[in-house]
Design an enzyme around this catalytic site. Structure first.
Site, short mmCIF file in Angstrom:
data_model
loop_
_atom_site.label_atom_id
_atom_site.label_comp_id
_atom_site.label_asym_id
_atom_site.label_seq_id
_atom_site.Cartn_x
_atom_site.Cartn_y
_atom_site.Cartn_z
N LYS A 193 -3.27 -2.70 2.46
CA LYS A 193 -3.65 -1.31 2.15
C LYS A 193 -5.12 -1.10 2.49
O LYS A 193 -5.96 -1.97 2.18
CB LYS A 193 -3.37 -1.06 0.67
CG LYS A 193 -3.65 0.36 0.20
CD LYS A 193 -3.23 0.50 -1.26
CE LYS A 193 -3.44 1.88 -1.82
NZ LYS A 193 -2.95 2.01 -3.20
N SER A 240 0.13 5.60 -4.13
CA SER A 240 -0.80 5.78 -3.04
C SER A 240 -0.65 4.73 -1.92
O SER A 240 -1.28 4.89 -0.88
CB SER A 240 -2.23 5.72 -3.56
OG SER A 240 -2.48 4.44 -4.16
N SER A 254 1.15 3.19 -8.03
CA SER A 254 1.05 3.27 -6.57
C SER A 254 1.64 2.11 -5.78
O SER A 254 1.73 2.20 -4.55
CB SER A 254 -0.41 3.47 -6.17
OG SER A 254 -0.75 4.80 -6.43
#
Ligand SMILES: NC(=O)CC[C@H](N)C(=O)O
Length: 518
Positions: free
Chosen positions: A134, A208, A232
């Site tokens: 990420k 997210s 997330s």
């Protein structure tokens, strides 16, 4: 602007700051930062464990971590061969363009090194396994932007601790995956655009960890790192039909990861199955060499769950949930019951104040980190800006009260678990949200993202308990639904054991988006 916290967020006066028993104090926070040395070929007793094998007509890019490790060991494919396939797939698909922002410099050389190690007998435990990272987690030499205009062309000087550990075990960070801005905010990222759901391009992946979820669903990586502050890791896992673990709070080091809310943030793995997560988790968290072999090994060697007591929530997690999600959750409970678990009703718990406290803490800490950037507010994602201005409106007392309520939640949830080993809840209340209206359908009614997305997940960021999201079958519109298995502090391996048992009896985790592989 909201200047007072919602009325229900009032701490129990019986809770005294500094005297409350914090179950998470039992975990030595220093442990996650210790270094360890890896033996080249650990004997972790897994030789007898059945390794799933890939059907001959599927491309290697669909393989999971276990399948790849056994294929590398048997010289059926090499790390370079797999990375070439992933690279091609990423470059040629829309999902790839959205999920993967950029490649990590030097990954090809790392793959060649892995290949040599497999050949000369010095392969490390995760040798040659590619993983996505990420875009808020540092990878040395890669551009890491947190999905924000404010970070410019930032190049990470070092690996985040979790990346360094996976790299030391032989895994290869190869792709930076998209995120919402600073891991919060809306689907429409101001810098890189929207990551759509490979199951349906009109729907969101869930945030997210948007790119990690989409990348796994589109079979562009066998493993990815995500972060979870309100859900997330678990929300995109649920909506993209993949498996994701938010580990116990102090299990994985947060060093080298951009904070969103430093008392709630968690780093964790997203993969194709609970078994794959059990295979990699020790190398993300290991505290000693002995620990590497002991921890999670039993999950892979033995899925038995007979005698486990599974708590079934009576409220909150089952409210504001679509019927199809509930049916799939009930079927999952029955599956575990058929495997010898007993189902135990949990007492009713008033989770609203605990959930609300989580949002206050998240918004206050976000505002603390980013309010100095408000002079260029137009550069922020509107969703982030909304949370940031909310955060500024709370007082120090509101924040301190929310921390008190959090301590209450930590004790309260554990006492609700007094008679059970694990809890199983429905995942997110509806199938993937609609990108045009930013709503989720629940029994035909449109619910706002804000009210629904973190509803069943945030409480476990607040309490720090380990929580595993697993695919549980498709819903009304043919999109994935999920279930969540929650354990006591540090019982990550037990969550994985129950998840692996469930997945050994079901095939939901093997489904891929329609048309993807044809
Ligand atoms: N990183 C997170 O877990 C944040 C999740 C939350 N839904 C948000 O958008 O802020």
């Amino acid at each position: 602007m909201n200047r007072t916290p919602p009325a229900m967020v009032v701490a129990d006066p019986a809770i005294k700051i500094g005297h409350a028993f914090d179950p998470l104090e039992l975990i030595d926070p220093g442990l996650a930062d210790r270094t360890y040395r890896l033996a080249p070929a650990p004997d972790n007793g897994l030789a007898a464990a059945p390794v799933p094998s890939l059907s001959a007509d599927l491309p290697w890019r669909t393989a999971g971590v276990e399948e790849l490790l056994s294929a590398f060991a048997e010289n059926r494919i090499s790390p370079t061969g797999v990375l070439d396939e992933l690279n091609d797939a990423i470059r040629s698909s829309t999902a790839g363009a959205e999920a993967v922002l950029r490649f990590v410099p030097g990954f090809e050389a790392a793959a060649r090194d892995s290949e040599t190690r497999w050949r000369n007998g010095t392969a490390r435990p995760l040798e040659g396994i590619p993983f996505g990272v990420k875009d808020i987690i540092d990878v040395a030499g890669a551009s890491v932007t947190s999905g924000s205009h404010f970070t410019g062309k930032r190049i990470a000087p070092d690996d985040a601790a979790v990346v360094a550990r996976l790299r030391a075990a032989g895994a290869i960070p190869f792709a930076m995956t998209a995120t919402t801005e600073f891991a919060t905010g809306s689907p429409h990222n101001p810098r890189f655009g929207t990551v759509t759901n490979p199951w349906d391009k009109t729907r969101w992946t869930g945030g997210s960890s948007t790119g990690s979820g989409a990348g796994l669903a589109a079979r562009l990586m066998p493993l990815a790192l995500g972060t979870d502050t309100g859900g997330s890791i678990r929300v995109p896992s649920c909506w993209c039909g993949t498996t994701g673990l938010k580990p116990s709070r102090e299990r994985v080091s947060r060093a080298g990861v951009a904070p969103l809310s430093w008392t709630l943030d968690h780093i964790g793995p997203m993969a194709r199955s609970a078994r794959d997560i059990a295979r990699v988790l020790p190398f993300m968290t290991a505290q000693s060499e002995a620990d590497l072999n002991a921890h999670c090994g039993d999950v892979l060697a033995d899925h038995a769950v007979k005698g486990l007591r599974i708590g079934v929530p009576a409220n909150w997690f089952t409210e504001l949930v679509d019927d199809a999600v509930l049916v799939n959750w009930e079927l999952a409970l029955k599956t575990l019951e058929a495997l010898g678990c007993s189902l135990v009703p949990l007492p009713r718990i008033d989770l609203a104040p605990w959930h609300e406290a989580g949002w206050i803490i998240l918004q206050c800490e976000l505002a603390t980190l980013h309010s100095q950037r408000l002079d260029r507010a137009e550069l922020f994602d509107p969703g982030l800006l909304h949370r940031l201005t909310n955060g500024l409106a709370f007082s120090a007392v509101d924040y301190a009260r929310a921390l008190q309520v959090r301590a209450e939640a930590q004790m309260g949830f554990l006492s609700a678990m007094a008679d059970v080993d694990l809890v199983m809840t429905p995942g997110v209340g509806g199938e993937a949200g609609r990108l045009d209206s930013l709503t989720v359908d629940v029994n035909g009614e449109a619910q706002s993202f804000q009210s629904l997305i973190s509803r069943n997940t945030m409480i476990f960021d607040v309490t720090g308990l380990p929580a595993l999201m697993l695919p549980a079958g498709l819903g009304h519109t043919g999109l994935p639904t999920g279930i969540q298995i929650v354990g006591r502090p540090n019982a990550d391996a037990l969550c994985l054991r129950a998840g692996a048992a469930f997945q050994a009896s079901t095939s939901h985790h093997q489904l891929s988006p329609p048309g993807l592989l044809s």
